[in-house]
Design an enzyme around this catalytic site. Sequence first.
Site, PDB file in Angstrom:
ATOM      1  N   ASP A 408       1.317  -1.212  -0.248  1.00 17.54           N
ATOM      2  CA  ASP A 408       0.035  -0.166  -0.105  1.00 17.54           C
ATOM      3  C   ASP A 408       0.716   1.290   0.252  1.00 17.54           C
ATOM      4  O   ASP A 408       1.962   0.823   0.315  1.00 17.54           O
ATOM      5  CB  ASP A 408      -0.734  -0.053   1.131  1.00 17.54           C
ATOM      6  CG  ASP A 408      -1.652   1.007   1.362  1.00 17.54           C
ATOM      7  OD1 ASP A 408      -2.309   1.544   0.112  1.00 17.54           O
ATOM      8  OD2 ASP A 408      -2.695   1.101   2.513  1.00 17.54           O
ATOM      9  N   LYS A 409       0.607   2.507  -0.131  1.00 15.11           N
ATOM     10  CA  LYS A 409       1.045   3.171  -0.454  1.00 15.11           C
ATOM     11  C   LYS A 409       0.823   4.109   1.134  1.00 15.11           C
ATOM     12  O   LYS A 409       2.338   4.753   1.664  1.00 15.11           O
ATOM     13  CB  LYS A 409       0.748   4.609  -0.683  1.00 15.11           C
ATOM     14  CG  LYS A 409       1.512   5.647  -1.432  1.00 15.11           C
ATOM     15  CD  LYS A 409       1.463   6.707  -3.232  1.00 15.11           C
ATOM     16  CE  LYS A 409      -0.087   7.692  -2.446  1.00 15.11           C
ATOM     17  NZ  LYS A 409       0.711   8.505  -1.651  1.00 15.11           N
ATOM     18  N   THR A 410      -0.041   4.589   1.161  1.00 15.27           N
ATOM     19  CA  THR A 410       0.320   5.610   2.635  1.00 15.27           C
ATOM     20  C   THR A 410       0.327   4.839   3.568  1.00 15.27           C
ATOM     21  O   THR A 410      -0.630   4.422   3.905  1.00 15.27           O
ATOM     22  CB  THR A 410      -1.541   6.944   2.783  1.00 15.27           C
ATOM     23  OG1 THR A 410      -1.126   7.458   1.183  1.00 15.27           O
ATOM     24  CG2 THR A 410      -1.214   7.638   3.997  1.00 15.27           C
ATOM     25  N   PHE A 533     -15.533   9.010   5.962  1.00 17.37           N
ATOM     26  CA  PHE A 533     -15.286   8.509   4.435  1.00 17.37           C
ATOM     27  C   PHE A 533     -15.615   6.886   4.237  1.00 17.37           C
ATOM     28  O   PHE A 533     -15.519   6.303   5.669  1.00 17.37           O
ATOM     29  CB  PHE A 533     -13.800   8.659   4.621  1.00 17.37           C
ATOM     30  CG  PHE A 533     -13.156   8.217   3.274  1.00 17.37           C
ATOM     31  CD1 PHE A 533     -13.197   9.416   2.213  1.00 17.37           C
ATOM     32  CD2 PHE A 533     -12.245   6.905   3.301  1.00 17.37           C
ATOM     33  CE1 PHE A 533     -12.486   8.430   1.102  1.00 17.37           C
ATOM     34  CE2 PHE A 533     -11.623   6.889   1.743  1.00 17.37           C
ATOM     35  CZ  PHE A 533     -11.454   7.687   0.710  1.00 17.37           C
ATOM     36  N   ARG A 589       0.128  14.927  -2.477  1.00 20.55           N
ATOM     37  CA  ARG A 589      -1.572  14.183  -2.369  1.00 20.55           C
ATOM     38  C   ARG A 589      -2.376  15.584  -2.881  1.00 20.55           C
ATOM     39  O   ARG A 589      -2.627  16.186  -2.054  1.00 20.55           O
ATOM     40  CB  ARG A 589      -1.590  13.193  -1.845  1.00 20.55           C
ATOM     41  CG  ARG A 589      -3.023  12.280  -1.310  1.00 20.55           C
ATOM     42  CD  ARG A 589      -3.448  11.547  -0.360  1.00 20.55           C
ATOM     43  NE  ARG A 589      -4.568  11.109   0.313  1.00 20.55           N
ATOM     44  CZ  ARG A 589      -4.732  10.000   0.928  1.00 20.55           C
ATOM     45  NH1 ARG A 589      -3.706   9.853   2.121  1.00 20.55           N
ATOM     46  NH2 ARG A 589      -5.769   9.448   0.761  1.00 20.55           N
ATOM     47  N   ASP A 655      -5.097   6.071  -3.953  1.00 23.43           N
ATOM     48  CA  ASP A 655      -4.426   8.095  -3.935  1.00 23.43           C
ATOM     49  C   ASP A 655      -5.005   7.820  -5.855  1.00 23.43           C
ATOM     50  O   ASP A 655      -4.913   6.437  -6.127  1.00 23.43           O
ATOM     51  CB  ASP A 655      -3.066   8.175  -3.438  1.00 23.43           C
ATOM     52  CG  ASP A 655      -3.173   9.189  -3.124  1.00 23.43           C
ATOM     53  OD1 ASP A 655      -4.098  10.017  -3.814  1.00 23.43           O
ATOM     54  OD2 ASP A 655      -2.350   9.929  -2.457  1.00 23.43           O
TER      55      ASP A 655
END
Length: 1096
Positions: A408-410, A533, A589, A655
């Site tokens: 994953d990124k974040t 969210f 971002r 993202d």
Amino acid sequence: MEKEDLKIVNKGEEEEMELQGYRLCRWRLALVGLGVLCTGGFLLLVLYWMPEWCVKSTCTRTTAREAKIRYFTFHSTKYYWNDEKKLYWFNIFKYFCFLVISGSFSVFLSLFCFVLFYLTSLLVLNPFYIFQLFSVILWSADEYYYYAAAIVLMSVISIATSLYTIKKQYVMLHDMVAAHSIVRVSVCRANNDIEEILSTDLVPGDVIVIPSNGTIMPCDAVLVSGTCIVNESMLTGESVPVTKTNLPNPVPGDRGEEAGSAYNTEEHKRHTLFCGTNVIQTRFYTGELVKAVVVRTGFSTAKGQLVRSILYPKPTDFKLYRDAYLFLLCLVAVAGIGFVYSIVLSIMNETIIIESLDIVTITVPPALPAAMTAGIVYAQRRLKRIGIFCISPQRINICGQINLVCFDKTGTLTEDGLDLWGVQRVENGSFHLSEENAYKENLVKSQFVACMATCHSLTKIEGQLSGDPLDLKMFEATGWILEEATEEETSLHNRIMPTVVRPPKQLLPPEPAVTPEQDMAAYEIGIVRQFPFSSALQRMSVVARLLGEKRMDAYMKGAPEVVTSLCRRETVPENFAAVLEGYTKQGFRVIALAHRRLESKLTWHKVQNINRDHIEANMEFLGLIIMQNKLKPETPGVLQDLHQANIRTVMVTGDNMLTAISVARDCGMIPPQDTVIIADALPPHDGQAAKITWRYADKPRSDVCHIDDPKSQELYHFAMNGKSFAVIDEHFPDMLQKLVLRGTVFARMAPDQKTQLIETLQALNLAHSGISLSELEASVASPFTSRTPNISCVPNLIREGRAALITSFCVFKFMALYSIIQYISVTLLYSILSNLGDFQFLFIDIAIILLIVFTMSLNPAWKELVSRRPPSGLISGPLLFSVLTQILICLGFQIWTFLWVKQQPWYKVWTPLTDVCNLTSHIEMDFENETEEDEHNIQNYENTSLFYVSSFQYLIVAIVFSKGKPFRQPSYKNWPFVLSAGSLYVFLLFILFYRVDVINGFMEIVCIPFEWRLKLFLIILVNAAVSVLVEGANDLYGHKCLSCQCCPRKMRPKARYMHLAQELSVDPDWPPKPTTTTEAKPRPENGSAYQIIINS
């Protein structure tokens, strides 16, 4: 078999089962009973080991209805059959064994019952231990009492060790669930009565009250009133508090999506409190407490799934274990040859049956099961020391074969926290110049800042703001103050007191106060309703009201492309796409903001029950927030290590795609010289077929070869978003595997799409395990959990996996050679009607084998990852060549010793009177004892010589097989192994060159001349030199030589991904050229298949 006879249970799920009805057949049962009597009960054991055979041999097939099925239990789930509906339905029953209990006595009683059951059914009746029992009886019949006792002791120790490990795991499992298994909960009954009961008595449908001071959820429940702040780290591996809102109650006449839909865990996740998660605090109504309806209990809950995954792990179809069984069958075949040989040799001997069966028992070493798991146990301990916990130890070996890692990124590659780089507001459909921050007096009453201050899920926990890092940074950038109503304040109102945000006084323009009341009425905004969210929707929104205003406002933030699609077109700047691309290409971002003034008819009560789709429409675009997400310091180095080890890395994120590509370049996942091809897929529309448009992520650099050059075909990567992934999966299924093979960035991926991607990689034999970055020791997210908050745990896990895998190979090879060496010695001695002595067997099995096998597994992992991966199975050229050459070497030197001793000038058939040492004390020994020993003909020169040589051979192959670099630390750093091997060498050399009557009498060794001792030492030295040289040559040149000899032509690779890569490497149309389109056209003869048409 008729189709109606076969029933499918849990169709499409992980636990999908086929159910076939059977009816007991009396004549088959009678035949089986007769077979059990004729085989002395052995057939009963076989049917116990093979339940499917048992059913087919005693029953006849019939329909499920005629089989009169009532229920059955599988993986702690009870399934019931309904005759009327002809459907299966199941009820999760409460598993009281040791998971849901109360009181210490119940713990120990339940554990004792479980251990007793496990001991009798799974261990004692295990085929290996039945074979051990057969061996004990055989050795006892042959008067090898000490050796038989040793086998019993080793088996008991092995069983006791297994039981201790199992008990320890289940006690830990009990402790993990005990926190909520004995919690008292408040349940709402009729007439609004509140009753306190134990959480173990909860059933689905109960309405429970969530305490205001928080709790650990004992079940899965859906909120029906109030809100909760929850820590779901046990479930997701992330320690960020999450806000849970009550399930909406649609007003009459509402036709929204949620109005008539049934409750679904995935769709209503934001309203669900999951078992094992920690409710930090609640907010509630006066007279109407925070309530939730129990929807799942026991093993069907989120935490129950974790417990079940530990109790019933998925079977690991790993090549090593399949090959191990094949290798054991080969050993049994060798034993069969020896069995026939011993019968032919001893046809006239009265102990023919026993002595012939002896050789069969040698082929399966008593310590084999414990020895095979030793390396995994040691690796698990080393992983635990560095903060990596495992709920499926068998997967440690599988990690040694990993050649692809998805990140994953974040929060994984980049920091959890974000820094606000700037904002870019929009007014009248045009962008303003970018601004460094929004902390300005002239913006304090703007809708842009109001959106930043209200559109979040932040809350105060013990006076400190807590929530998503992005929300925290965004809110802190405004400089505003957040205030929540206290418990005392909420108790005075008929509804939930809203969270209030207001700017600091120094930011407000000075306005003269007419009255003290107006001075108190400061500029404040109350957050009336939150729509949390959603990763699937890629946005969140809130309904807020400015103090003194009658109408409410809706604010929304989320992915720019999603937010703009919900805004009025005239409010979105024409250059929006260009501005967004400029930021994302720099790796920022970007979050978009939007606002809408709600109608005056929307009252507070209507807002509480309205569908979010009514709110999130016809919005006004406010602008962009640009966040800087910095890489974690460890990320580039770890990715470089993985790249150097030929381990491919993939980014799967929610993202923006260009942002993800930029981060992938910054961290080294995509080298600067490589080209990224974006696949934009569109579904069928207005009669047009689905199509994929190929384009570059950025212009190719002039110093890089063009993608059309075949030599540079390895220098490309594919990138796509979640929408394209879904279209390609549906309309281009064959294309998907090709894209996944070289896909590096998958952006805007929904959670279910991430799972689907992993399944696609697994179908290509590219993915095996997962790891969760969490502070917990166990997480539902993956079989491995790391307390290290960065990806440095990944190479550590792979290194330990490789070390454990190589250790398994080393141990198995050593145990195989141990069996063969002993088999050769016994076979040679059988030719002179002799055998190894009782204490010789004992010394070899206990002092040498057990000591060596458990210390040779202690080599730690090598300090760095190398590009070469260890083999995945035992049936491979180099491994087989290694084992076979060592077998031939040991066979040759034992035969040489056996024949050479007979050619010595002093050689005679040994008796106490013909002892070459001619020791009077020895001759005068108790003759009766000597006569008794001579019945087995143990004491002779051949036996003594082979005992010395074979004892050294065990140590030689242990050292030869105990491989170090490049997967494990060198053996000389394993001091327990060095100490054990060194001590045994010293002891064997001592008894070889220096006669000790007590030891010789105990070991049944005869005296031999000193010159023969020197010759034996020479044989041992030459044996060691040849073994080391041959194994070294095999390591260096074995793979190449075998490839040239056995595979002169290029073999088709076994792995699907390698075969696909080989096909694509010679495909002139791959990769697709940029600025081209690939369309899917249905074939006339088969509407479900597609052909590819390429249009420039």
